[in-house]
Design a protein around this motif. Structure first.
Motif, short mmCIF file in Angstrom:
data_model
loop_
_atom_site.label_atom_id
_atom_site.label_comp_id
_atom_site.label_asym_id
_atom_site.label_seq_id
_atom_site.Cartn_x
_atom_site.Cartn_y
_atom_site.Cartn_z
N LEU A 72 0.88 -1.17 0.00
CA LEU A 72 0.00 0.00 0.00
C LEU A 72 0.91 1.22 0.00
O LEU A 72 1.27 1.74 1.04
CB LEU A 72 -0.91 0.00 1.23
CG LEU A 72 -1.94 1.10 1.28
CD1 LEU A 72 -3.04 0.85 0.25
CD2 LEU A 72 -2.56 1.21 2.66
N SER A 73 1.32 1.66 -1.20
CA SER A 73 2.28 2.76 -1.31
C SER A 73 1.62 4.12 -1.49
O SER A 73 2.29 5.14 -1.39
CB SER A 73 3.25 2.49 -2.45
OG SER A 73 2.55 2.35 -3.66
N ASN A 74 0.32 4.13 -1.80
CA ASN A 74 -0.38 5.40 -1.95
C ASN A 74 -1.87 5.18 -1.66
O ASN A 74 -2.36 4.06 -1.68
CB ASN A 74 -0.17 6.01 -3.33
CG ASN A 74 -0.60 5.07 -4.43
OD1 ASN A 74 -1.68 4.52 -4.42
ND2 ASN A 74 0.27 4.87 -5.41
N LEU A 75 -2.56 6.28 -1.41
CA LEU A 75 -4.00 6.22 -1.17
C LEU A 75 -4.59 7.58 -1.51
O LEU A 75 -4.14 8.61 -0.99
CB LEU A 75 -4.31 5.87 0.28
CG LEU A 75 -5.79 5.78 0.65
CD1 LEU A 75 -6.47 4.63 -0.09
CD2 LEU A 75 -5.95 5.61 2.15
N ALA A 76 -5.57 7.58 -2.39
CA ALA A 76 -6.27 8.80 -2.76
C ALA A 76 -7.75 8.62 -2.43
O ALA A 76 -8.27 7.50 -2.44
CB ALA A 76 -6.11 9.10 -4.25
N VAL A 77 -8.41 9.72 -2.16
CA VAL A 77 -9.85 9.70 -1.90
C VAL A 77 -10.51 10.77 -2.77
O VAL A 77 -9.93 11.83 -3.00
CB VAL A 77 -10.18 9.90 -0.41
CG1 VAL A 77 -9.72 11.26 0.08
CG2 VAL A 77 -11.66 9.71 -0.13
N SER A 78 -11.70 10.45 -3.25
CA SER A 78 -12.43 11.38 -4.10
C SER A 78 -13.91 11.34 -3.74
O SER A 78 -14.43 10.29 -3.36
CB SER A 78 -12.25 11.00 -5.57
OG SER A 78 -12.96 11.87 -6.40
N MET A 79 -14.56 12.50 -3.85
CA MET A 79 -16.00 12.59 -3.57
C MET A 79 -16.60 13.71 -4.40
O MET A 79 -15.89 14.60 -4.87
CB MET A 79 -16.25 12.81 -2.08
CG MET A 79 -15.71 14.13 -1.56
SD MET A 79 -15.82 14.30 0.21
CE MET A 79 -14.50 13.24 0.73
N GLU A 80 -17.92 13.64 -4.56
CA GLU A 80 -18.61 14.67 -5.32
C GLU A 80 -18.63 15.98 -4.56
O GLU A 80 -18.54 16.02 -3.33
CB GLU A 80 -20.05 14.23 -5.59
CG GLU A 80 -20.15 13.11 -6.59
CD GLU A 80 -21.58 12.92 -7.05
OE1 GLU A 80 -22.41 12.51 -6.21
OE2 GLU A 80 -21.85 13.20 -8.22
N LEU A 91 -4.70 13.25 -2.33
CA LEU A 91 -3.81 12.14 -2.01
C LEU A 91 -3.60 12.11 -0.50
O LEU A 91 -3.16 13.10 0.08
CB LEU A 91 -2.47 12.29 -2.74
CG LEU A 91 -1.54 11.09 -2.67
CD1 LEU A 91 -2.12 9.92 -3.45
CD2 LEU A 91 -0.17 11.46 -3.23
N VAL A 92 -3.95 11.02 0.15
CA VAL A 92 -3.82 10.88 1.59
C VAL A 92 -2.46 10.31 1.96
O VAL A 92 -1.88 10.66 2.99
CB VAL A 92 -4.94 9.96 2.13
CG1 VAL A 92 -4.82 9.76 3.62
CG2 VAL A 92 -6.30 10.52 1.78
N LEU A 93 -1.94 9.43 1.11
CA LEU A 93 -0.68 8.73 1.37
C LEU A 93 0.06 8.54 0.07
O LEU A 93 -0.54 8.18 -0.94
CB LEU A 93 -1.00 7.36 2.00
CG LEU A 93 0.11 6.35 2.14
CD1 LEU A 93 1.06 6.79 3.27
CD2 LEU A 93 -0.45 4.97 2.45
#
Length: 148
Positions: A72-80, A91-93
């Motif tokens: 788990l080298s990166n983590l992104a979150v998206s929302m309307e 980008l969270v991580l």
């Protein structure tokens, strides 16, 4: 490979787990209102590389991990957003110069109208790889819409 998402005082923690049955619990049974958390895995050989996909369906969204190794080298979150037609994404991580998880999360949010977490852990050896990976995700979404 399995990832366990734990919510603790508003913080999200991801843990590697080999216990698939942990994800097949119903949130309503634990006292919270919501749908069942489900896990869906699929793999495909893309450009001579085996790519694994791991989807955890959450209440109002989903977590998607794409990779060839359990990292788990990166983590992104998206929302309307009610202020813009393009979903918000951050980008969270991970490395901020790699925009792949952000843009994939944004496009999936636009398509599903859900909050989407994306971890994209594939090397950028071929520019066609990310396009083929995204097409494979879209195909899976059409075949199994209840898993996303």
């Amino acid at each position: 490979m399995r990832w366990l998402i734990c919510l603790n005082n508003g913080l999200v923690s991801l843990y590697f787990s080999s216990y698939k049955h942990l994800f097949n619990m119903n949130i309503a049974e634990s006292g919270a209102v919501g749908d069942a958390i489900t896990v869906h895995d699929f793999s495909e050989k893309i450009l001579e590389q085996t790519v694994h996909f791991h989807v955890i369906k959450l209440n109002g969204g989903f977590f998607l991990w794409v990779g060839s190794n359990p990292v788990l080298s990166n983590l992104a979150v998206s929302m309307e957003s009610k202020f813009d037609s393009m979903p918000l994404s951050t980008l969270v991580l991970g490395d901020p110069s790699d925009t792949t998880p952000n843009s994939l999360a944004q496009r999936l949010t636009k398509r599903t109208k859900k909050q989407v977490y994306v971890s994209y852990c594939l090397p950028m050896t071929d520019s066609n790889l990310s396009l083929l990976v995204e097409n494979r995700i879209k195909k899976e979404m059409e075949v199994h819409p209840d898993k996303f």
